[in-house]
Write an enzyme that holds these catalytic residues in place. Structure first.
Site, PDB file in Angstrom:
ATOM      1  N   HIS A  15       0.845  -1.181   0.000  1.00 50.74           N
ATOM      2  CA  HIS A  15       0.000   0.000   0.000  1.00 50.74           C
ATOM      3  C   HIS A  15       0.882   1.233   0.000  1.00 50.74           C
ATOM      4  O   HIS A  15       2.080   1.145   0.259  1.00 50.74           O
ATOM      5  CB  HIS A  15      -0.881   0.018   1.243  1.00 50.74           C
ATOM      6  CG  HIS A  15      -1.895  -1.067   1.250  1.00 50.74           C
ATOM      7  ND1 HIS A  15      -2.718  -1.330   0.184  1.00 50.74           N
ATOM      8  CD2 HIS A  15      -2.228  -1.970   2.194  1.00 50.74           C
ATOM      9  CE1 HIS A  15      -3.507  -2.336   0.483  1.00 50.74           C
ATOM     10  NE2 HIS A  15      -3.228  -2.757   1.700  1.00 50.74           N
ATOM     11  N   THR A  16       0.259   2.368  -0.268  1.00 51.34           N
ATOM     12  CA  THR A  16       1.002   3.618  -0.241  1.00 51.34           C
ATOM     13  C   THR A  16       1.731   3.780   1.091  1.00 51.34           C
ATOM     14  O   THR A  16       1.124   3.718   2.140  1.00 51.34           O
ATOM     15  CB  THR A  16       0.042   4.812  -0.410  1.00 51.34           C
ATOM     16  OG1 THR A  16      -0.808   4.550  -1.502  1.00 51.34           O
ATOM     17  CG2 THR A  16       0.817   6.087  -0.647  1.00 51.34           C
ATOM     18  N   GLN A  17       3.025   3.939   1.043  1.00 46.65           N
ATOM     19  CA  GLN A  17       3.787   4.143   2.263  1.00 46.65           C
ATOM     20  C   GLN A  17       4.160   5.610   2.427  1.00 46.65           C
ATOM     21  O   GLN A  17       4.468   6.061   3.502  1.00 46.65           O
ATOM     22  CB  GLN A  17       5.075   3.319   2.239  1.00 46.65           C
ATOM     23  CG  GLN A  17       4.881   1.911   1.772  1.00 46.65           C
ATOM     24  CD  GLN A  17       4.490   0.998   2.898  1.00 46.65           C
ATOM     25  OE1 GLN A  17       5.091   1.051   3.960  1.00 46.65           O
ATOM     26  NE2 GLN A  17       3.492   0.173   2.690  1.00 46.65           N
ATOM     27  N   SER A  18       4.195   6.303   1.309  1.00 45.29           N
ATOM     28  CA  SER A  18       4.519   7.722   1.355  1.00 45.29           C
ATOM     29  C   SER A  18       4.022   8.367   0.068  1.00 45.29           C
ATOM     30  O   SER A  18       3.903   7.695  -0.953  1.00 45.29           O
ATOM     31  CB  SER A  18       6.026   7.908   1.483  1.00 45.29           C
ATOM     32  OG  SER A  18       6.663   7.285   0.402  1.00 45.29           O
TER      33      SER A  18
END
Lengths: 290, 262, 275
Positions: free
Chosen positions: C37-40
């Site tokens: 998933h989007t981490q940053s």
């Protein structure tokens, strides 16, 4: 009808020896009893109008709208079996939504008509289902200018590959009519339901083909639509009816590219003119008789 | 399969390949931390026939003040979106998004209770329900300290305090949130009369500790005010406004008073 | 034959070699990469700021989308016009903003399935039209759901507009699902730089009810200038929207005026240093 007793009219998936599908023809009969629905493709937009027969005094006036929005810029009016229409609209909305999901842009009216045509046609093939008891008129405006894909940011390159070609114009007003057989054509003016013959006769008098010069404007279209519904109602004068009207214009037009109800003031004006026109005709007839 | 095809019994047998669900148990790495602390403090005190909940209205993120008015007190149950006629109040402090989610779940449950049983839920039942809601997220908790206040079936003020995963008890008073460590000792001393002795008795080892008595409403209100004005002085996350809800048999009275905004 | 029914009829490892499950999906014992998933955030927009005034709300955000410290896209419109009562301002990840924009568009289509008129004079009294408060509730639930799934939408949103009673409404929602509202709001760097300026003009709700439209617009423009002076991830071209009972007035090509960099050469360190 000749088919009665022959057995060829009992199932969808059976042709009669002379190549007819009687179930479809019966569905058309269901449509012929519905209130008149029309669509007019004007120069700068599309008008949809419906003669909504009042089935009970207990129904609230102007409630229970029958013309549906399918996507921002597309509307559907139908006559025939109401629940079938509801299902048709629901499917059309799903199609429009799934198109947006795939292409991140609104579905063109032609593609929607094509998909709904295929869907309706499928209901003429199987013995387990019956055809749609409606004829639907689908009207919409395909954006003629460059539109961003949904969720686009920025304006993209101004020149070069991926840039814009000057002067190319696509889109515009579109009008389609889909019948119980799944047959659909694009029209300048379309009519269905009980008063379709009278309505068609009136539609044919309008300037709708761009080849014959300037077509009528959207606002004229609204007034003509109201008048035609009143004319088409003449044969069933004893029954009460309500006029329902929606329109779609370009982004720079009165509805800003959306399918919306015709504003109250304009609709009332159109109805007033429609009534006046009818009375005028009556007077003419009376004069003739004298 | 490792458990089924035990290594010992398989030594002399041909082995087979089966799907090995072992890679499942590897922990997933995430750098996203799903919590934050929005600061602020709440407190509750119950009296003979009333309960008071209070909270400051400041919401913070680190050294920032998000807003000067973000209520931490919520009416639970009653009718409609404004909870008219409600007699239960929930206060939440900690991670505000979880607090809101928790409040909405409890509110829905309490309203459903009335639809299904045709009567208001008791505070005791509501308190236990809240515990269950919190525990249902034991392994991804609602990062909040909740206090629930109301009037019990005997007409006495009732106050329940919780930890984030649903452990709860009924108490006379409780402070929670950022300044809880500042306010709670004050409450221990002033409400439960801890470390207070009868002054008329001679000094010595046999001193009689004072016995806590039920406090009057004006007295409790002034304690709450004092607790918060003091907390504001010493804690940067507390301030802006003081919201109070006083629950009696007649319903909920709500008050708001400004606090220092520095 | 042995007494393990699972093994009956299956290829034996000593005959066929061990089966290599690595290509299988993880749910069937494969060793593929876990779901990520989007981490940053990647391409980002900076602050969004807004002020409530007597009859409406002003909101603004610049037109820059940065790729780290690179000013990557310079004509990105971060104010999203939802209906004639509400505008959403988006900071943070731009691809998540695009997702939200599509979500809003499909919501708008669904909201208008029943035909109604949206021309100004008629929908003013339309009780069915979504107010900015309704839109905010919707968006905050989307944000909270996604953070709870450990798959956050990496954004900070401001929702500005009118509520269903046509009162000015302004509230925020962020990637954690946290929400708050106030007479002035700012996300990102704006919370440090613009919020103090705006709070000086509008300290509380009562003050915002005294504030005129022109003053509010001017305050927001001034703040955009300060943000450009001090936020390295900002640009002088910006979008500004005013929402009041007359509808939404959205301008997406505004440019900062009367910039004065005289102060710049006097600055030492973080600006508090005197020598």
């Amino acid at each position: 009808m000749t088919s009665i007793g022959t057995g060829y009219d009992l199932s969808n998936s059976v042709f009669s020896p002379d190549g007819r599908n009687f179930q479809v023809e019966y569905a058309v009969k269901a449509v012929e009893n519905g209130g008149t629905a029309i669509g007019i493709r004007c120069k700068d937009g599309v008008v949809l109008a419906l003669e909504k027969l009042v089935t009970s005094r207990l129904l609230k006036k102007d409630a229970n709208k029958r013309i549906a929005t399918v996507d921002r810029n597309i509307g559907v009016v139908h006559s025939g079996l109401l629940p079938d229409g509801r299902h048709f609209v629901s499917r059309a909305r799903d199609e429009a939504q799934s198109w947006r999901g795939t292409y991140k842009a609104p579905i063109p009216v032609s593609s929607l008509a094509n998909r709904m045509g295929s869907y309706v046609q499928a209901f003429t093939l199987y013995s387990s289902v019956r055809p749609f008891g409606i004829t639907a008129i689908v009207g919409g405006w395909d954006a003629e200018t460059d539109v961003d894909v949904d969720g686009a940011v920025g304006s993209g390159p101004k020149v070069g590959a991926g840039g814009k070609t000057k002067g190319v114009k696509e889109g515009g007003p579109y009008l389609y009519m889909i019948e119980p057989s799944g047959l659909y054509w694009g029209y300048y003016g379309a009519a269905t339901g009980k008063g379709r013959q009278a309505a068609k006769a009136e539609l044919e008098k309008l300037k709708l083909d761009p080849k014959d010069g300037e077509c009528i404007s959207l606002e004229e279209g609204v007034k003509e639509a109201a008048r035609i519904i009143y004319v088409a109602h003449e044969d069933s004068k004893d029954k009460d009816f309500e006029l329902e009207m929606t329109w779609i214009s370009a982004v720079n037009g009165p509805t800003k590219g959306r399918h919306e109800e015709v504003p109250k003031a304009l609709k009332e004006e159109a109805e007033r003119l429609a009534k006046a026109a009818l009375e005028g005709e009556d007077e003419d007839e009376e004069k003739m008789e004298k | 399969m490792a458990s089924l095809f035990n290594a010992q019994s398989m030594l002399d047998q041909p082995s087979y390949s089966f799907a090995q669900p072992t890679s499942h148990s590897e922990p997933r790495q995430h750098s996203f931390y799903p919590y934050t602390d929005n600061g602020g403090s709440t407190l509750g005190i119950s009296g003979q026939d009333f309960a008071i909940l209070a909270g400051d209205t400041r919401s913070t993120s680190g050294y920032n003040i998000n807003t000067r008015y973000a209520p931490k007190l919520f009416k639970i149950g009653g009718d409609g979106p404004n909870n008219t006629g409600s007699k239960i109040v929930l206060s939440v402090v900690g991670f505000a998004a979880d607090g809101r989610a928790l409040k909405e779940r409890l509110d829905t449950v309490v309203k459903m209770y009335k639809y299904q049983h045709g009567k208001d839920i008791s505070v005791g039942a509501c308190a236990q329900r809240l515990s269950h809601i919190l525990y249902s997220k034991r392994f991804f908790p609602y990062y909040v300290t909740a206090i629930l206040g109301g009037i019990d079936e005997e007409g006495k003020g009732a106050l329940y305090s919780y930890d984030p995963v649903g452990s709860y008890e009924r108490e006379q008073c409780r402070a929670a949130g950022a300044a809880s460590s500042l306010i709670m000792p004050f409450l221990d001393n002033q409400v439960n009369l801890k470390n207070q002795y009868d002054a008329s008795q001679p000094q010595g080892f046999g001193k009689e500790p004072l016995k806590p008595q039920p406090l009057s409403r004006p007295h409790v209100e002034s304690l709450v005010n004092d607790a918060f004005t003091s907390a504001v002085e010493r804690h940067i996350e507390v301030g802006d406004g003081l919201q109070m809800m006083i629950i009696t048999k007649d319903g909920i009275e709500e008050t708001y008073a400004p606090l220092k905004k520095d | 034959m042995n007494h393990f029914p699972q093994a009956w009829g299956r290829p034996r490892d000593d005959v066929y070699g061990q089966y290599n499950p690595s290509y299988l999906p993880q749910s069937h014992g494969g060793t593929q990469q876990p779901i990520t998933h989007t981490q940053s955030p990647i391409v980002t927009g900076t602050s969004v700021i807004a002020i409530k005034f007597k009859t409406g709300v002003v909101i603004a955000a610049d037109n820059l989308a940065s790729y780290g410290s690179l000013a990557r896209f310079t004509d990105v419109h971060r104010l999203k016009h939802f209906n004639r009562k509400s505008v959403v301002g988006v900071g943070g990840d731009v691809s998540d903003m695009q997702y939200l924009d599509r979500l809003l568009k499909s919501l708008d289509v669904e909201e208008n399935y029943s035909t109604g008129s949206h021309t100004a004079e008629e929908s003013e009294t339309d009780p069915a039209m979504m107010g900015a408060n309704n839109l905010h509730t919707y968006l905050s639930k989307v944000m909270y759901k996604r953070r709870s799934d450990f798959n956050p939408l990496w954004n900070a949103l401001l929702v500005a507009g009118l509520d269903e009673k046509n009162k000015p409404f302004l509230a925020s929602a962020d990637l954690l699902g946290t929400t708050f509202s106030g007479p002035t709001m700012a996300t990102g760097f704006g919370a440090h730089l613009a919020q103090p300026i705006m709070r000086r003009i509008v300290p509380d709700e009562a003050a915002s009810q005294q504030l005129g439209r022109e003053e509010a617009v001017q305050a927001v423009r001034d703040c955009m200038k300060v943000l450009f002076y001090r936020d390295a991830r900002s640009m002088p071209e910006y979008s500004i929207a005013v929402i009041d009972e007359k509808g939404v007035e959205l301008k997406e090509k505004e440019v900062l005026e009367n910039q004065s960099w005289d102060f710049a050469d006097k600055i030492r360190g973080y600006g508090t240093q005197t020598v």
